[in-house]
Design a protein around this motif. Structure first.
Motif, short mmCIF file in Angstrom:
data_model
loop_
_atom_site.label_atom_id
_atom_site.label_comp_id
_atom_site.label_asym_id
_atom_site.label_seq_id
_atom_site.Cartn_x
_atom_site.Cartn_y
_atom_site.Cartn_z
N ILE A 48 0.93 -1.36 -0.08
CA ILE A 48 0.00 -0.25 -0.21
C ILE A 48 1.08 1.19 0.07
O ILE A 48 0.59 2.24 -0.61
CB ILE A 48 -0.86 0.06 1.15
N ARG A 49 1.91 1.34 0.72
CA ARG A 49 2.92 2.37 0.70
C ARG A 49 3.49 2.58 -0.81
O ARG A 49 3.38 3.72 -0.91
CB ARG A 49 3.94 2.29 1.72
N MET A 50 3.66 1.39 -1.23
CA MET A 50 4.24 1.77 -2.67
C MET A 50 3.35 2.22 -3.61
O MET A 50 3.81 3.18 -4.46
CB MET A 50 4.57 0.37 -3.28
N LEU A 51 2.02 1.96 -3.54
CA LEU A 51 1.04 2.24 -4.38
C LEU A 51 0.44 3.62 -4.21
O LEU A 51 0.40 4.46 -4.99
CB LEU A 51 -0.36 1.42 -4.24
N ALA A 68 2.72 5.81 -2.78
CA ALA A 68 3.97 6.75 -3.69
C ALA A 68 3.64 6.83 -5.18
O ALA A 68 4.00 8.05 -5.55
CB ALA A 68 5.23 6.03 -3.40
N PHE A 69 3.13 5.89 -5.62
CA PHE A 69 3.02 6.04 -7.16
C PHE A 69 1.74 6.95 -7.44
O PHE A 69 1.70 7.29 -8.61
CB PHE A 69 3.14 4.66 -7.89
N SER A 70 1.01 6.92 -6.71
CA SER A 70 -0.35 7.60 -6.96
C SER A 70 -0.25 9.25 -6.81
O SER A 70 -1.14 9.84 -7.15
CB SER A 70 -1.64 7.28 -6.24
#
Length: 149
Positions: A141-144, A146-148
């Motif tokens: 979720i942290r990665m998602l 960051a990309f959003s």
């Protein structure tokens, strides 16, 4: 061989007959069961096509161990193929990553994350699976996020 000899039925080439120690062969021979792929049953019961058409941006699935065998009809592969048709990315969160997963990406899987965060044996991983899973989901979720942004 016993089924073929005694019942004159050929089940050795029946798709799914060898699963679960030959359970499919026995069910087919003795109960005239119709064997279906697990994904197809779930797809039908859960009305997955209709649900996925509701406009998902991402699908997350899971598996104990993802490897080349996943291509042979396991649930996450069916989900990935269905989502590929709809151009929806699919992330798998798994207990372990085995060999041959590179072929899964061609079939619609976007990425695979293992919950095992360091060297540990199966018993330790299973004992701590809840915390390991929560940690992995948080990282995904942290990665998602960051990309959003």
């Amino acid at each position: 061989r016993c089924i073929q000899k005694d019942l004159k039925l050929e089940v050795s080439e029946l798709k799914g007959a060898g699963a679960a120690g030959g359970l499919g062969a026995g069910l087919s021979a003795f109960l005239q069961a119709e064997l279906k792929m697990g994904f197809e049953i779930i797809r039908e019961i859960m009305e997955l096509d209709k649900r996925i058409d509701q406009g998902f941006d991402l699908v997350i699935t899971g598996e104990g161990q993802m490897n080349a065998q996943t291509l042979r009809g396991k649930l996450p592969m069916g989900i990935a193929k269905l989502c590929k048709e709809k151009r929806i990315p699919v992330i798998a969160i798994v207990g372990a990553i085995g060999t041959g997963i590179e072929h899964l990406y061609e079939e619609g899987l976007s990425s695979v994350f293992s919950i095992v965060n360091g060297p540990m044996d199966l018993e330790e991983a299973m004992e701590n699976s809840e915390a390991l899973l929560a940690d992995t989901v948080e990282r995904v979720i942290r990665m998602l996020q960051a990309f959003s942004n």
